[in-house]
Design an enzyme around this catalytic site. Structure first.
Site, PDB file in Angstrom:
ATOM      1  N   HIS A 301      18.962  -6.592  30.425  1.00 58.26           N
ATOM      2  CA  HIS A 301      19.850  -7.479  30.980  1.00 58.26           C
ATOM      3  C   HIS A 301      20.558  -6.830  32.394  1.00 58.26           C
ATOM      4  CE1 HIS A 301      23.592  -5.416  29.493  1.00 58.26           C
ATOM      5  NE2 HIS A 301      23.096  -5.169  28.427  1.00 58.26           N
ATOM      6  N   ASP A 313      23.427   0.785  30.262  1.00 57.53           N
ATOM      7  CA  ASP A 313      23.844  -0.679  29.695  1.00 57.53           C
ATOM      8  C   ASP A 313      23.873  -1.606  30.808  1.00 57.53           C
ATOM      9  OD1 ASP A 313      24.217  -2.621  27.788  1.00 57.53           O
ATOM     10  OD2 ASP A 313      26.160  -2.052  27.485  1.00 57.53           O
ATOM     11  N   GLU A 347      24.426 -10.850  29.351  1.00 61.62           N
ATOM     12  CA  GLU A 347      24.508 -10.492  28.058  1.00 61.62           C
ATOM     13  C   GLU A 347      26.118 -10.089  27.537  1.00 61.62           C
ATOM     14  OE1 GLU A 347      24.390  -7.972  24.499  1.00 61.62           O
ATOM     15  OE2 GLU A 347      25.071  -7.604  26.593  1.00 61.62           O
ATOM     16  N   GLU A 348      26.495  -9.386  28.510  1.00 65.85           N
ATOM     17  CA  GLU A 348      27.801  -8.864  28.058  1.00 65.85           C
ATOM     18  C   GLU A 348      29.090  -9.698  27.467  1.00 65.85           C
ATOM     19  OE1 GLU A 348      27.791  -5.768  27.216  1.00 65.85           O
ATOM     20  OE2 GLU A 348      26.591  -4.686  28.288  1.00 65.85           O
ATOM     21  N   ASP A 375      17.666  -2.517  25.399  1.00 64.20           N
ATOM     22  CA  ASP A 375      19.175  -2.641  25.562  1.00 64.20           C
ATOM     23  C   ASP A 375      19.866  -1.554  24.750  1.00 64.20           C
ATOM     24  OD1 ASP A 375      21.550  -3.237  26.537  1.00 64.20           O
ATOM     25  OD2 ASP A 375      21.528  -5.069  25.226  1.00 64.20           O
TER      26      ASP A 375
END
Ligand SMILES: [Zn+2]
Length: 484
Positions: A301, A313, A347-348, A375
């Site tokens: 991501h 991340d 994504e977050e 991830d």
């Protein structure tokens, strides 16, 4: 007579043979022995592995995303820049790139401060500073902040047992510690899962009892007084109160003082939720030579939290996916099935990209052979895991044997989707895969200001690229499509 004797002997031998075959079949283990891969495929997989281990391409991509572009929270100018950069780079590699529209949330961090203003043993005219950060999606306090008594609880049960009367008008601190021993033994995601429920649901649980703000002990493993942000989820049936994460050390301090008597805190959080922004998943194809309609996804991501630069991340995951395409091109490998590199958006704090893809490509999902997502950081990989059927896992056994040469021979079947962004695909029946990694230190830096490039070990990142490239190539090149 002789002939009759020969016939009888033939019958006897036939019965014996039949019995032997039946016995052998009955004794065969339930899972079939792994089918041997074609020799050419084994050679190509070894080439890919070696090329990946020798290349710094993935590291160069992480460096650019983190250092030249920076934090990439959904809706930010850096997230948009990252979309453009990855799309251009994948075009340069010769892939067919499409930008899939995603309406992304746009939350921006504001002032975030905390002080303990009243507590037992306090020196006159002093306060204790609390290091904290707003949780993603949080609403704001008044600009001048809110001052209220603090109640500290270790879990939801303890909160409910206090009742509305002892919670209303107060700031609730959920002081549930991340289990470091569990993480040290390789179960970091389990430790994360147990503690993160307070980050996700704490604000609404506290608000139902009338709290004015909610704080959570940071979910993470390192003791460097770092606050860890992350998304919260407001329930429909509760008021939306401001929410933040304090460092583990500050949670200890607050719990210590609250146990001694009245503890009052001044808290200021001024984030804002702005209008959604048009953004994109980057979807890039290297068309398959025999079955272009069959798709194998490699992904990570593109968005990150805003405190650090999102190196672990998840710039690492995006870079590994880009590296797969780069290696295929470099080695002039064209698999039978289509390799689709995806850099997911959001994504977050919303998963809008993953959800949009499963919807936009719904008609093609029966032809999605597998979806791989990295991830969980760039730690040393020990193998790969898949949420896939027994037969699919067995088909990958010869690959695991090849990866054993780099210490990555583990082949694990799991029960859940192998990544948040691919979870909607998983729900639609697509087998999902991820590398199995050393995650003992992942949550030291996860969602903090310290998620920066120096946390990426170039060698270990290259090892991850080798695992994912070989996995993607095997699935895209085996004579038979991976069974569901
Ligand atoms: Zn992530």
């Amino acid at each position: 007579m002789k002939r009759a004797h020969a016939a009888a002997r033939f019958l006897l031998v036939s019965i014996l043979l039949f019995t032997l075959i039946v016995t052998a079949l009955a004794q065969r283990p339930a899972s079939r022995p792994a089918p041997a891969y074609p020799a050419a495929l084994v050679t190509e997989l070894r080439q890919l592995q070696q090329a990946a281990l020798a290349s710094d391409y993935a590291y160069t991509q992480v460096a650019h995303l983190c250092n030249n572009i920076g934090p990439r929270l959904s809706g930010s100018p850096q997230a948009a820049q990252a979309v453009d950069y990855v799309a251009a780079e994948l075009r340069r590699l010769g892939l067919q790139v499409q930008l899939e529209r995603v309406m992304a949330p746009h939350w921006v961090r504001g002032v975030e401060t905390g002080e303990l203003v009243e507590f037992k043993g306090q020196a006159p005219n002093t306060t204790q500073k609390i290091i904290l950060t707003a949780l993603g999606g949080s609403t704001a306090t008044a600009a001048e902040g809110v001052t209220a008594d603090v109640v500290v609880v270790n879990n939801f049960e303890a909160l409910r047992s206090l009742g509305r009367e002892r919670v209303a008008g107060k700031i609730v601190l959920f002081n549930a510690a991340y289990d470091k021993q569990m993480a040290a033994q390789g179960f970091a995601f389990d430790a994360y899962g147990q503690a993160v429920v307070y980050r996700g649901n704490g604000a609404s649980e506290a608000a139902r009892l009338g709290a004015v703000a909610s704080l959570v002990r940071s979910v993470g493993s390192a003791d460097y007084r770092l606050p860890h942000t992350g998304a919260l989820r407001y329930a429909e049936d509760a008021p939306r109160i401001p929410a933040g994460a304090v460092t583990a050390e500050d949670a200890d301090l607050m719990a210590y003082l609250a146990a001694q008597g009245r503890l009052r805190m001044h808290l200021t959080l001024t984030p804002q939720t702005l209008a959604d922004v048009e953004s994109y998943n980057v979807v890039a194809d290297l068309k398959g030579s025999e079955h272009p309609e069959q798709v194998v996804i490699v992904s990570g991501h593109l968005d990150s939290w805003d405190l650090g630069t999102g190196a672990i991340d998840d710039a690492s995951g995006v870079a590994v996916a880009m590296q797969v395409a780069n290696l295929f091109k470099q080695l002039k490998l064209r698999p039978k099935r289509t390799l689709r590199v995806i850099a997911w958006m959001n994504e977050e704090n919303g998963l809008r990209g993953g959800v949009a893809y499963a919807k936009d490509f719904a008609a093609q999902l029966t032809n999605h052979v597998a979806a791989i997502e990295s991830d969980s950081g760039p730690g040393h990989p020990t193998g790969l895991s898949g949420h896939a059927g027994d037969a699919a896992i067995e088909m990958l056994r010869p690959l695991a044997q090849i990866l054993l040469s780099q210490g990555a021979g583990v082949l694990r079947q799991t029960k859940d989707a192998e990544g948040a962004d691919v979870s909607p695909l998983d729900a639609a029946g697509v087998p999902t895969f991820a590398p199995v990694q050393d995650v003992r230190h992942y949550f030291d830096y996860h969602h903090t200001a310290a998620d920066t490039l120096d946390k990426v070990n170039p060698r270990e990142l290259a090892e991850n690229a080798a695992v994912v490239a070989a996995l993607a190539y095997a699935i895209a090149s085996l004579p038979d499509a991976l069974p569901r």
